[in-house]
Design a protein around this motif. Structure first.
Motif, PDB file in Angstrom:
ATOM      1  N   GLU A  77      27.143 -21.921  53.718  1.00 37.76           N
ATOM      2  CA  GLU A  77      28.143 -21.936  52.651  1.00 37.76           C
ATOM      3  C   GLU A  77      29.366 -21.170  53.146  1.00 37.76           C
ATOM      4  O   GLU A  77      29.223 -20.119  53.770  1.00 37.76           O
ATOM      5  CB  GLU A  77      27.616 -21.239  51.376  1.00 37.76           C
ATOM      6  CG  GLU A  77      26.189 -21.576  50.949  1.00 37.76           C
ATOM      7  CD  GLU A  77      26.020 -22.959  50.321  1.00 37.76           C
ATOM      8  OE1 GLU A  77      27.034 -23.642  50.072  1.00 37.76           O
ATOM      9  OE2 GLU A  77      24.857 -23.361  50.103  1.00 37.76           O
ATOM     10  N   THR A  82      22.527 -22.530  46.620  1.00 40.19           N
ATOM     11  CA  THR A  82      23.965 -22.307  46.464  1.00 40.19           C
ATOM     12  C   THR A  82      24.286 -21.390  45.278  1.00 40.19           C
ATOM     13  O   THR A  82      25.074 -20.448  45.417  1.00 40.19           O
ATOM     14  CB  THR A  82      24.682 -23.665  46.320  1.00 40.19           C
ATOM     15  OG1 THR A  82      24.234 -24.499  47.392  1.00 40.19           O
ATOM     16  CG2 THR A  82      26.186 -23.510  46.423  1.00 40.19           C
ATOM     17  N   GLU A 136       8.599 -31.957  41.861  1.00 43.70           N
ATOM     18  CA  GLU A 136       8.863 -33.384  41.990  1.00 43.70           C
ATOM     19  C   GLU A 136       7.553 -34.099  42.266  1.00 43.70           C
ATOM     20  O   GLU A 136       6.560 -33.478  42.625  1.00 43.70           O
ATOM     21  CB  GLU A 136       9.817 -33.646  43.158  1.00 43.70           C
ATOM     22  CG  GLU A 136      11.189 -33.046  42.948  1.00 43.70           C
ATOM     23  CD  GLU A 136      12.188 -33.576  43.961  1.00 43.70           C
ATOM     24  OE1 GLU A 136      12.666 -34.707  43.767  1.00 43.70           O
ATOM     25  OE2 GLU A 136      12.490 -32.865  44.939  1.00 43.70           O
ATOM     26  N   ARG A 151      25.421 -36.869  43.984  1.00 41.71           N
ATOM     27  CA  ARG A 151      24.431 -35.878  44.376  1.00 41.71           C
ATOM     28  C   ARG A 151      23.779 -35.320  43.121  1.00 41.71           C
ATOM     29  O   ARG A 151      24.361 -35.361  42.041  1.00 41.71           O
ATOM     30  CB  ARG A 151      25.069 -34.785  45.228  1.00 41.71           C
ATOM     31  CG  ARG A 151      25.786 -35.358  46.462  1.00 41.71           C
ATOM     32  CD  ARG A 151      26.101 -34.299  47.464  1.00 41.71           C
ATOM     33  NE  ARG A 151      24.966 -33.498  47.811  1.00 41.71           N
ATOM     34  CZ  ARG A 151      23.944 -33.892  48.563  1.00 41.71           C
ATOM     35  NH1 ARG A 151      23.953 -35.088  49.085  1.00 41.71           N
ATOM     36  NH2 ARG A 151      22.944 -33.091  48.815  1.00 41.71           N
ATOM     37  N   ARG A 183      10.656 -27.323  43.892  1.00 37.12           N
ATOM     38  CA  ARG A 183      11.013 -28.313  42.876  1.00 37.12           C
ATOM     39  C   ARG A 183       9.747 -29.049  42.478  1.00 37.12           C
ATOM     40  O   ARG A 183       8.999 -29.515  43.346  1.00 37.12           O
ATOM     41  CB  ARG A 183      12.048 -29.326  43.415  1.00 37.12           C
ATOM     42  CG  ARG A 183      13.382 -28.684  43.715  1.00 37.12           C
ATOM     43  CD  ARG A 183      14.426 -29.696  44.170  1.00 37.12           C
ATOM     44  NE  ARG A 183      15.571 -28.994  44.740  1.00 37.12           N
ATOM     45  CZ  ARG A 183      16.618 -29.563  45.314  1.00 37.12           C
ATOM     46  NH1 ARG A 183      16.673 -30.886  45.396  1.00 37.12           N
ATOM     47  NH2 ARG A 183      17.608 -28.842  45.807  1.00 37.12           N
ATOM     48  N   GLU A 188      17.214 -24.339  44.661  1.00 35.91           N
ATOM     49  CA  GLU A 188      18.279 -24.544  45.655  1.00 35.91           C
ATOM     50  C   GLU A 188      18.944 -23.196  45.914  1.00 35.91           C
ATOM     51  O   GLU A 188      18.685 -22.218  45.194  1.00 35.91           O
ATOM     52  CB  GLU A 188      19.277 -25.591  45.168  1.00 35.91           C
ATOM     53  CG  GLU A 188      20.064 -25.192  43.934  1.00 35.91           C
ATOM     54  CD  GLU A 188      21.432 -24.667  44.284  1.00 35.91           C
ATOM     55  OE1 GLU A 188      22.128 -25.285  45.097  1.00 35.91           O
ATOM     56  OE2 GLU A 188      21.813 -23.604  43.739  1.00 35.91           O
ATOM     57  N   TYR A 226       8.373 -32.563  48.727  1.00 38.30           N
ATOM     58  CA  TYR A 226       7.328 -31.583  48.447  1.00 38.30           C
ATOM     59  C   TYR A 226       7.744 -30.708  47.278  1.00 38.30           C
ATOM     60  O   TYR A 226       8.901 -30.686  46.883  1.00 38.30           O
ATOM     61  CB  TYR A 226       7.082 -30.707  49.689  1.00 38.30           C
ATOM     62  CG  TYR A 226       6.929 -31.523  50.940  1.00 38.30           C
ATOM     63  CD1 TYR A 226       5.701 -32.103  51.256  1.00 38.30           C
ATOM     64  CD2 TYR A 226       8.021 -31.771  51.772  1.00 38.30           C
ATOM     65  CE1 TYR A 226       5.564 -32.895  52.382  1.00 38.30           C
ATOM     66  CE2 TYR A 226       7.894 -32.568  52.904  1.00 38.30           C
ATOM     67  CZ  TYR A 226       6.664 -33.130  53.196  1.00 38.30           C
ATOM     68  OH  TYR A 226       6.528 -33.917  54.299  1.00 38.30           O
ATOM     69  N   GLU A 250      17.477 -38.814  53.004  1.00 34.67           N
ATOM     70  CA  GLU A 250      18.517 -37.812  53.257  1.00 34.67           C
ATOM     71  C   GLU A 250      17.951 -36.589  53.992  1.00 34.67           C
ATOM     72  O   GLU A 250      17.053 -35.914  53.526  1.00 34.67           O
ATOM     73  CB  GLU A 250      19.171 -37.348  51.958  1.00 34.67           C
ATOM     74  CG  GLU A 250      20.325 -36.398  52.271  1.00 34.67           C
ATOM     75  CD  GLU A 250      21.023 -35.837  51.047  1.00 34.67           C
ATOM     76  OE1 GLU A 250      21.832 -36.564  50.468  1.00 34.67           O
ATOM     77  OE2 GLU A 250      20.756 -34.679  50.699  1.00 34.67           O
ATOM     78  N   ILE A 251      18.540 -36.312  55.145  1.00 32.02           N
ATOM     79  CA  ILE A 251      18.136 -35.132  55.909  1.00 32.02           C
ATOM     80  C   ILE A 251      18.835 -33.901  55.376  1.00 32.02           C
ATOM     81  O   ILE A 251      18.266 -32.811  55.308  1.00 32.02           O
ATOM     82  CB  ILE A 251      18.509 -35.327  57.390  1.00 32.02           C
ATOM     83  CG1 ILE A 251      17.600 -36.362  58.001  1.00 32.02           C
ATOM     84  CG2 ILE A 251      18.456 -34.020  58.135  1.00 32.02           C
ATOM     85  CD1 ILE A 251      17.523 -36.281  59.490  1.00 32.02           C
ATOM     86  N   TYR A 280      29.428 -30.106  42.161  1.00 28.51           N
ATOM     87  CA  TYR A 280      30.336 -30.607  43.192  1.00 28.51           C
ATOM     88  C   TYR A 280      31.702 -31.027  42.654  1.00 28.51           C
ATOM     89  O   TYR A 280      31.832 -31.558  41.554  1.00 28.51           O
ATOM     90  CB  TYR A 280      29.705 -31.780  43.941  1.00 28.51           C
ATOM     91  CG  TYR A 280      28.520 -31.347  44.773  1.00 28.51           C
ATOM     92  CD1 TYR A 280      28.697 -30.467  45.844  1.00 28.51           C
ATOM     93  CD2 TYR A 280      27.238 -31.787  44.490  1.00 28.51           C
ATOM     94  CE1 TYR A 280      27.614 -30.041  46.603  1.00 28.51           C
ATOM     95  CE2 TYR A 280      26.152 -31.364  45.250  1.00 28.51           C
ATOM     96  CZ  TYR A 280      26.350 -30.496  46.302  1.00 28.51           C
ATOM     97  OH  TYR A 280      25.294 -30.065  47.051  1.00 28.51           O
TER      98      TYR A 280
HETATM   99  P1  HAM Z   1      20.025 -31.050  47.853  1.00 29.40           P
HETATM  100  O1  HAM Z   1      20.615 -32.359  48.214  1.00 29.40           O
HETATM  101  O2  HAM Z   1      19.363 -30.965  46.532  1.00 29.40           O
HETATM  102  O3  HAM Z   1      21.200 -29.995  47.970  1.00 29.40           O
HETATM  103  O4  HAM Z   1      18.998 -30.613  48.957  1.00 29.40           O
HETATM  104  C1  HAM Z   1      19.397 -30.522  50.304  1.00 29.40           C
HETATM  105  C2  HAM Z   1      18.310 -31.057  51.206  1.00 29.40           C
HETATM  106  O5  HAM Z   1      17.067 -30.417  50.936  1.00 29.40           O
HETATM  107  C3  HAM Z   1      18.025 -32.540  51.031  1.00 29.40           C
HETATM  108  O6  HAM Z   1      18.921 -33.310  51.766  1.00 29.40           O
HETATM  109  C4  HAM Z   1      16.614 -32.653  51.588  1.00 29.40           C
HETATM  110  O7  HAM Z   1      16.650 -32.748  52.998  1.00 29.40           O
HETATM  111  C5  HAM Z   1      16.000 -31.317  51.206  1.00 29.40           C
HETATM  112  N1  HAM Z   1      15.159 -31.458  50.017  1.00 29.40           N
HETATM  113  C6  HAM Z   1      15.563 -31.467  48.729  1.00 29.40           C
HETATM  114  N2  HAM Z   1      14.502 -31.610  47.898  1.00 29.40           N
HETATM  115  C7  HAM Z   1      13.405 -31.683  48.679  1.00 29.40           C
HETATM  116  C8  HAM Z   1      11.992 -31.840  48.423  1.00 29.40           C
HETATM  117  N3  HAM Z   1      11.496 -31.903  47.189  1.00 29.40           N
HETATM  118  N4  HAM Z   1      11.166 -31.890  49.490  1.00 29.40           N
HETATM  119  C9  HAM Z   1      11.639 -31.818  50.750  1.00 29.40           C
HETATM  120  N5  HAM Z   1      12.945 -31.660  51.047  1.00 29.40           N
HETATM  121  C10 HAM Z   1      13.814 -31.609  50.029  1.00 29.40           C
HETATM  122  C11 HAM Z   1      21.100 -28.678  47.716  1.00 29.40           C
HETATM  123  O8  HAM Z   1      20.055 -28.095  47.570  1.00 29.40           O
HETATM  124  C12 HAM Z   1      22.427 -27.982  47.732  1.00 29.40           C
HETATM  125  N6  HAM Z   1      22.203 -26.543  47.471  1.00 29.40           N
HETATM  126  C13 HAM Z   1      23.140 -28.200  49.049  1.00 29.40           C
HETATM  127  C14 HAM Z   1      24.467 -27.519  49.106  1.00 29.40           C
HETATM  128  C15 HAM Z   1      24.742 -26.352  49.692  1.00 29.40           C
HETATM  129  N7  HAM Z   1      25.589 -27.955  48.549  1.00 29.40           N
HETATM  130  C16 HAM Z   1      26.552 -27.073  48.781  1.00 29.40           C
HETATM  131  N8  HAM Z   1      26.045 -26.093  49.475  1.00 29.40           N
END
Ligand code: HAM
Length: 417
Positions: free
Chosen positions: A132, A85, A116, A259, A114, A83, A123, A281-282, A264
């Motif tokens: 941010e 942040t 997963e 989350r 990731r 991620e 993915y 979740e988008i 958070y």
């Molecule tokens: P997160 O909810 O883990 O937040 O990921 C944000 C978005 O990334 C998800 O809503 C999804 O659309 C996409 N995403 C996450 N994992 C995958 C995956 N394995 N494959 C495809 N898409 C994925 C964060 O990453 C935080 N850094 C968000 C944030 C920024 N919070 C504060 N600032």
């Protein structure tokens, strides 16, 4: 013949036919970020493992199970960023950005990793767009941040989107609430799934996410943090809500919203789309007022989000978009090097004039070149004559005429207008 090598599990190639839709998403986001004063930041694709352990949290699924971690040749533990942040907070501190006018607004996009279980919309290497704002605790910053993602989804025309909003309170309020929740869960341990039971003391909030029937039953009566918000936390949340309402951003309160990251505090939000399956979740995010301190900096409030580009594309149904049809195809005598040179020079001239132009590179016959021009959807075909003269064929009407006066660009523009 297909090669014996394939892209690693959970990864994919971005082929030319889908890169146009991606570029559109990125361009829309860039415009929105630039107009709102969010400056681009790019951090490395890998960081010290400890940054994520401390930042994202040791009890999260991401850190426990999903990181691509390895030792480099110098014996350091390195992790492909799961991620963005924590890395941005690291950069904020490393470059002394607390001395700049606050908040500092950042925008980013790039690949994240990731480990997963792959499925539609999930993915092992995926791409995020994110924003941010570091250094403001004002509810205005929350509303601005949420508003940017809402605007992006509207501008792209993503259908069936819903915004869910929650609040976790300040770190202290959250701690008190978590103690209450742990006690509640311990009281019904027997009905919980093994996974939830094992993690009551580490990460009790995840119990809200469980699809285990017994756990769900227990969670129906569980205390929620939104009900427990008090004082400044309650006021902050009320103000965020009022600002969203004033801006016409629709939302619903989800008292059980959780989350998958530990950092958070206060506002959390999630944009879900009914066109996506299980991974609905988008994009989402929230406030992370304790993260910078957690990483060794001064107390610094911040808020932001990230959206998955692949999920945006899935929701838009644009996975397999075809490339732009070239306006003009230039056919030439494949056996004549001189004709080839002229064709290439003409294509350059047309492209400099802003027209999409393509030249035959496959040594096709004249007939084959027309067939190909038709297949790729060209509007016009330039035919290079043996005598150096130019003819223009309109592919729709089939009419072919010489280009008078030799000004090909002017002639093409006249016909296309
Ligand atoms: P997160 O909810 O883990 O937040 O990921 C944000 C978005 O990334 C998800 O809503 C999804 O659309 C996409 N995403 C996450 N994992 C995958 C995956 N394995 N494959 C495809 N898409 C994925 C964060 O990453 C935080 N850094 C968000 C944030 C920024 N919070 C504060 N600032």
């Amino acid at each position: 013949m297909a090669s014996k090598y394939q892209a690693p599990r959970g990864t994919f190639d971005v082929l030319p036919e889908s890169s146009r839709a991606r570029a559109r998403v990125e361009a829309a986001a860039s415009g929105i970020f630039a107009r709102a004063g969010y400056g681009r930041i790019a951090t490395p694709a890998f960081e010290d493992t400890e940054l994520f352990e401390r930042g994202v949290g040791r009890s999260t699924d991401i850190v426990r199970k999903e990181m691509f971690t390895f030792e480099d040749k110098g014996g350091r533990s390195i992790t492909l960023r799961p991620e963005g942040t924590a890395p941005i907070c690291r950069a904020y501190l490393e470059h002394g950005m607390q001395k700049l006018a606050q908040p500092v607004r950042f925008a980013y996009s790039g690949p994240f990793f990731r480990h997963e279980r792959p499925q539609a919309g999930r993915y092992r290497q995926f791409h995020q767009i994110g924003a941010e704002a570091i250094g403001s605790d004002s509810p205005l910053a929350d509303a601005e941040s949420i508003g940017l993602l809402a605007e992006l989804l509207t501008e792209l025309g993503v259908p069936g989107v819903e915004l869910r909003l929650g609040s976790l309170g300040s770190l202290e309020a959250r701690r008190a609430y978590l103690d209450e929740l742990k006690a509640y869960l311990h009281a019904s341990e027997g009905e919980l799934s093994e996974d939830v039971r094992e993690r009551i003391d580490v990460n009790p909030l995840r119990a809200f996410d469980s699809d285990h029937e017994g756990t769900r039953g227990v969670m129906e009566g569980a205390p929620t943090i939104v009900e427990r918000l008090e004082g400044d936390d309650a006021e902050h949340f009320a103000e965020v809500r009022a600002l969203l309402e004033a801006a016409g951003v629709e939302y619903s309160i989800d008292p059980t919203l959780v989350r998958g990251l530990d950092y958070y505090t206060r506002t959390i939000f999630s944009f879900v789309c009914d066109r996506l399956g299980a991974q609905s979740e988008i994009g989402g995010g929230g406030r992370y007022d304790g993260l910078i301190e957690q990483l060794g900096g001064p107390p610094t409030p911040a808020v932001g989000w990230a959206a998955g580009i692949e999920r945006l594309l899935l929701a838009l149904g644009e996975e397999g978009e075809t490339p732009a049809a070239p306006a003009v195809f230039i056919s030439h005598d494949a056996s004549s090097p001189e004709a080839g040179r002229t064709a290439l020079a003409l294509a350059g001239e047309l492209r400099r004039a802003g027209l999409a132009a393509e030249v035959d590179l496959a040594g096709r016959s004249a007939k084959g070149q027309f067939k190909h021009a038709n297949r790729i959807g060209a509007d016009l075909v330039v035919v290079l004559g043996d005598d150096g003269g130019l003819q223009l064929r309109d592919m729709e009407s089939g009419e072919q005429e010489p280009v008078e006066g030799g000004d090909l660009v002017a002639e093409i523009e006249r016909r296309r207008s």
